[in-house]
Design a protein around this motif. Sequence first.
Motif, PDB file in Angstrom:
ATOM      1  N   MET A 148       0.841  -1.197   0.000  1.00 53.45           N
ATOM      2  CA  MET A 148       0.000   0.000   0.000  1.00 53.45           C
ATOM      3  C   MET A 148       0.872   1.243   0.000  1.00 53.45           C
ATOM      4  O   MET A 148       1.924   1.277   0.627  1.00 53.45           O
ATOM      5  N   ALA A 149       0.426   2.248  -0.741  1.00 55.51           N
ATOM      6  CA  ALA A 149       1.170   3.511  -0.802  1.00 55.51           C
ATOM      7  C   ALA A 149       0.217   4.665  -0.566  1.00 55.51           C
ATOM      8  O   ALA A 149      -0.900   4.681  -1.089  1.00 55.51           O
ATOM      9  N   ASN A 150       0.676   5.633   0.230  1.00 56.62           N
ATOM     10  CA  ASN A 150      -0.129   6.811   0.509  1.00 56.62           C
ATOM     11  C   ASN A 150       0.598   8.038  -0.025  1.00 56.62           C
ATOM     12  O   ASN A 150       1.808   8.192   0.146  1.00 56.62           O
ATOM     13  N   TYR A 151      -0.155   8.908  -0.684  1.00 58.85           N
ATOM     14  CA  TYR A 151       0.409  10.133  -1.251  1.00 58.85           C
ATOM     15  C   TYR A 151      -0.338  11.327  -0.691  1.00 58.85           C
ATOM     16  O   TYR A 151      -1.557  11.306  -0.550  1.00 58.85           O
ATOM     17  N   LYS A 152       0.425  12.379  -0.391  1.00 64.27           N
ATOM     18  CA  LYS A 152      -0.164  13.590   0.165  1.00 64.27           C
ATOM     19  C   LYS A 152      -0.276  14.638  -0.935  1.00 64.27           C
ATOM     20  O   LYS A 152       0.727  15.001  -1.570  1.00 64.27           O
ATOM     21  N   LEU A 153      -1.497  15.114  -1.169  1.00 64.78           N
ATOM     22  CA  LEU A 153      -1.748  16.086  -2.223  1.00 64.78           C
ATOM     23  C   LEU A 153      -2.289  17.383  -1.636  1.00 64.78           C
ATOM     24  O   LEU A 153      -3.241  17.369  -0.854  1.00 64.78           O
ATOM     25  N   GLY A 154      -1.702  18.499  -2.019  1.00 62.78           N
ATOM     26  CA  GLY A 154      -2.251  19.790  -1.669  1.00 62.78           C
ATOM     27  C   GLY A 154      -3.427  20.123  -2.568  1.00 62.78           C
ATOM     28  O   GLY A 154      -3.470  19.703  -3.734  1.00 62.78           O
ATOM     29  N   VAL A 155      -4.382  20.859  -2.050  1.00 61.34           N
ATOM     30  CA  VAL A 155      -5.563  21.262  -2.819  1.00 61.34           C
ATOM     31  C   VAL A 155      -5.753  22.763  -2.641  1.00 61.34           C
ATOM     32  O   VAL A 155      -6.017  23.236  -1.540  1.00 61.34           O
ATOM     33  N   LEU A 156      -5.605  23.521  -3.730  1.00 60.92           N
ATOM     34  CA  LEU A 156      -5.728  24.972  -3.705  1.00 60.92           C
ATOM     35  C   LEU A 156      -6.903  25.358  -4.598  1.00 60.92           C
ATOM     36  O   LEU A 156      -6.835  25.219  -5.816  1.00 60.92           O
ATOM     37  N   TYR A 157      -7.995  25.823  -3.991  1.00 62.07           N
ATOM     38  CA  TYR A 157      -9.234  26.043  -4.724  1.00 62.07           C
ATOM     39  C   TYR A 157      -9.254  27.339  -5.531  1.00 62.07           C
ATOM     40  O   TYR A 157      -9.991  27.439  -6.513  1.00 62.07           O
ATOM     41  N   GLY A 158      -8.487  28.334  -5.134  1.00 66.39           N
ATOM     42  CA  GLY A 158      -8.317  29.513  -5.959  1.00 66.39           C
ATOM     43  C   GLY A 158      -9.536  30.375  -6.159  1.00 66.39           C
ATOM     44  O   GLY A 158     -10.436  30.441  -5.316  1.00 66.39           O
ATOM     45  N   ASP A 159      -9.577  31.041  -7.320  1.00 66.97           N
ATOM     46  CA  ASP A 159     -10.573  32.074  -7.602  1.00 66.97           C
ATOM     47  C   ASP A 159     -11.470  31.691  -8.782  1.00 66.97           C
ATOM     48  O   ASP A 159     -11.193  30.729  -9.506  1.00 66.97           O
ATOM     49  N   GLY A 160     -12.485  32.503  -9.013  1.00 64.39           N
ATOM     50  CA  GLY A 160     -13.348  32.316 -10.169  1.00 64.39           C
ATOM     51  C   GLY A 160     -13.966  30.937 -10.196  1.00 64.39           C
ATOM     52  O   GLY A 160     -14.583  30.486  -9.226  1.00 64.39           O
ATOM     53  N   ILE A 161     -13.772  30.230 -11.299  1.00 66.70           N
ATOM     54  CA  ILE A 161     -14.298  28.862 -11.423  1.00 66.70           C
ATOM     55  C   ILE A 161     -13.404  27.836 -10.738  1.00 66.70           C
ATOM     56  O   ILE A 161     -13.714  26.640 -10.734  1.00 66.70           O
ATOM     57  N   GLY A 162     -12.299  28.293 -10.147  1.00 72.31           N
ATOM     58  CA  GLY A 162     -11.355  27.377  -9.508  1.00 72.31           C
ATOM     59  C   GLY A 162     -11.988  26.413  -8.525  1.00 72.31           C
ATOM     60  O   GLY A 162     -11.789  25.194  -8.625  1.00 72.31           O
ATOM     61  N   PRO A 163     -12.756  26.904  -7.541  1.00 75.94           N
ATOM     62  CA  PRO A 163     -13.359  25.981  -6.578  1.00 75.94           C
ATOM     63  C   PRO A 163     -14.225  24.912  -7.232  1.00 75.94           C
ATOM     64  O   PRO A 163     -14.246  23.763  -6.787  1.00 75.94           O
ATOM     65  N   GLU A 164     -14.911  25.266  -8.316  1.00 79.01           N
ATOM     66  CA  GLU A 164     -15.796  24.307  -8.974  1.00 79.01           C
ATOM     67  C   GLU A 164     -15.017  23.205  -9.689  1.00 79.01           C
ATOM     68  O   GLU A 164     -15.345  22.019  -9.581  1.00 79.01           O
ATOM     69  N   ILE A 165     -13.976  23.594 -10.430  1.00 80.48           N
ATOM     70  CA  ILE A 165     -13.267  22.582 -11.213  1.00 80.48           C
ATOM     71  C   ILE A 165     -12.303  21.761 -10.357  1.00 80.48           C
ATOM     72  O   ILE A 165     -12.051  20.591 -10.636  1.00 80.48           O
ATOM     73  N   VAL A 166     -11.747  22.379  -9.306  1.00 80.92           N
ATOM     74  CA  VAL A 166     -10.882  21.604  -8.407  1.00 80.92           C
ATOM     75  C   VAL A 166     -11.722  20.637  -7.575  1.00 80.92           C
ATOM     76  O   VAL A 166     -11.332  19.487  -7.353  1.00 80.92           O
ATOM     77  N   LYS A 167     -12.884  21.084  -7.118  1.00 81.82           N
ATOM     78  CA  LYS A 167     -13.791  20.181  -6.398  1.00 81.82           C
ATOM     79  C   LYS A 167     -14.151  18.990  -7.276  1.00 81.82           C
ATOM     80  O   LYS A 167     -14.151  17.832  -6.815  1.00 81.82           O
TER      81      LYS A 167
END
Length: 359
Positions: free
Chosen positions: A1-20
């Motif tokens: 098993m492998a675990n990876y840590k990913l940052g999530v930056l939601y940003g501006d404009g449509i950013g929150p929608e497409i990152v979500k």
Amino acid sequence: MANYKLGVLYGDGIGPEIVKASVEVLKAATQQANNGTTFEYKELPMGWEGIKKYNDPVPEITKKGLEDTNGWLMAPHDSAAYPDEHRISKRNPSGELRHHFDLYSNVRPSRALPGTTSLVGNADLVVFRENTEGFLSDRNMYKGTGEYMVNKDVALVTGVFTRQATERIAHEAFKLAMTRRKKVTIVHKANVIKFAYELFRDVCYEVGEKYYPEVEVNDFHIDAMTAHLVRRAEEFDVIVTTNLFGDILSDLAGELVGSLGLSASLNTNGEQAMAQAAHGSAPDIAGQNVANPTSMLLSTVMLLQWLANHHDDHQLNVIAEVIENAVLQTIAEGPTTRDLGGTASTTEFTEAVITRMQA
């Protein structure tokens, strides 16, 4: 098993929608693959969220938080609308993170996708953009920027070109070309800006001749290259160029093969990678649930593929393939968002992708 840590930056404009949408799809694909791979998601402020909470579009808490991640999802930002103290005296969030983490390689593929309208046939090319130097003056200096106002009527900008930076982006381009059609095109402007672009062009040739003799190499001036892309994009494989030219050419190529909204992008420094949609924040449609998340989704696929190669973990490629196949099938068969002629919302498109993964 492998675990990876990913940052999530939601940003501006449509950013929150497409990152979500990308996070939801990645979670569903991970569950579907069920191969022991897990992800830890670390949400960090960027853009207006950072300004409101910390008076900084890329606060120190975000930079520190990204240090121990394997990579991150970077949303678009609306830096043009920031207050002057953040818009004029600071790098925009993308430039700041590229500079801070030395994300020197910007990889931008452009290919015709089934179900879309390409103006240049079945083109399939990749632009490698050197990310730290050239004429983008907000990020080409160790401290400060390479742009000055001598007086209110005179502006100066300094370009930076080094052998070290050119060599490392050239290696990235040639390494990928070895896995594709073994063709590299160098784009420059050595006929006018002689010292800087001759250095860039010649060093790229040197890297190819010394380390990748199997690869066919040619070069074009930037103005000629724009015409060649329009007239015969199918002939090009891997393109390597400087920061400003890469920004322009990748947008042109993305639009020629279908839409900039379909264009993926990845920034790397050899140890970490930042998945980033190639388009902007589209504030005019923000919050309306109509944005196409494809660019961010395919950038997430690129992130997974890069991590798979970097960590020698094929299971990441399995998850990437699950996502990519579902996205491409949805684009080809529908439903699609309105920029592609459909009527689906961001949510409906995302749900369709997840449903196809689970079929």
